[in-house]
Write a protein that holds these residues in place. Sequence first.
Motif, PDB file in Angstrom:
ATOM      1  N   GLU A  50      57.045  41.055  39.105  1.00  0.00           N
ATOM      2  CA  GLU A  50      58.316  40.799  40.252  1.00  0.00           C
ATOM      3  C   GLU A  50      59.108  40.303  39.671  1.00  0.00           C
ATOM      4  O   GLU A  50      59.316  38.900  39.649  1.00  0.00           O
ATOM      5  CB  GLU A  50      57.744  40.702  41.272  1.00  0.00           C
ATOM      6  CG  GLU A  50      58.779  41.391  42.509  1.00  0.00           C
ATOM      7  CD  GLU A  50      58.637  41.534  43.673  1.00  0.00           C
ATOM      8  OE1 GLU A  50      59.269  42.212  44.638  1.00  0.00           O
ATOM      9  OE2 GLU A  50      58.085  40.894  44.010  1.00  0.00           O
ATOM     10  N   SER A  53      58.904  42.475  35.344  1.00  0.00           N
ATOM     11  CA  SER A  53      58.872  43.143  34.673  1.00  0.00           C
ATOM     12  C   SER A  53      58.462  44.717  34.988  1.00  0.00           C
ATOM     13  O   SER A  53      58.608  44.512  36.475  1.00  0.00           O
ATOM     14  CB  SER A  53      57.329  43.277  33.707  1.00  0.00           C
ATOM     15  OG  SER A  53      56.940  44.728  33.417  1.00  0.00           O
ATOM     16  N   SER A  54      59.352  45.822  34.505  1.00  0.00           N
ATOM     17  CA  SER A  54      59.580  46.994  35.875  1.00  0.00           C
ATOM     18  C   SER A  54      58.023  47.543  35.942  1.00  0.00           C
ATOM     19  O   SER A  54      57.461  48.587  36.489  1.00  0.00           O
ATOM     20  CB  SER A  54      60.110  48.323  35.074  1.00  0.00           C
ATOM     21  OG  SER A  54      60.040  48.595  33.888  1.00  0.00           O
ATOM     22  N   ASP A  57      54.307  44.022  40.122  1.00  0.00           N
ATOM     23  CA  ASP A  57      54.652  43.608  40.566  1.00  0.00           C
ATOM     24  C   ASP A  57      53.596  41.761  40.374  1.00  0.00           C
ATOM     25  O   ASP A  57      54.026  41.089  40.417  1.00  0.00           O
ATOM     26  CB  ASP A  57      54.273  43.853  42.483  1.00  0.00           C
ATOM     27  CG  ASP A  57      55.831  44.457  42.485  1.00  0.00           C
ATOM     28  OD1 ASP A  57      56.661  44.812  42.107  1.00  0.00           O
ATOM     29  OD2 ASP A  57      55.558  44.937  43.998  1.00  0.00           O
TER      30      ASP A  57
END
Length: 136
Positions: A50, A53-54, A57
């Motif tokens: 979280e 990175s997208s 999570d």
Amino acid sequence: MNQAQNQPATAGAAAPAPAPIAAEPDSLHALVLSSLDDDQAQELVSIPLEGKSSIADHMIIASGRSTRQVTAMAQKLAERIKHAGFGHARIEGLPAADWVLVDAGDVVVHLFRPEVRSFYNLERMWGFGDGPVGAA
């Protein structure tokens, strides 16, 4: 209350009665960790993503002793995720089962045979290589 637990499963066939998997039933992360622990995954590591990175999570990395165990862990995990109401998890890599990816949306799980895990060393690639996992 305890009396219902001692009753035979003949009354009310609709009651699924699986053992509780996660301490927090609303947490996909807790469900995944519990499932892998129940299936005797080895060297379990959870990497928080979280804000970093997208893609998810959490990234969870674990090892199985054999391709058979890796396959079983991935299939059971996908089934438990679905039954808990978190949707359908995508599974990649089952035919060889050296490295199986389970994409559950907010949680991405990498299951490896130990030799393959040490070769790819994802923990180090994600900048978390100073931990005890994979240190030889």
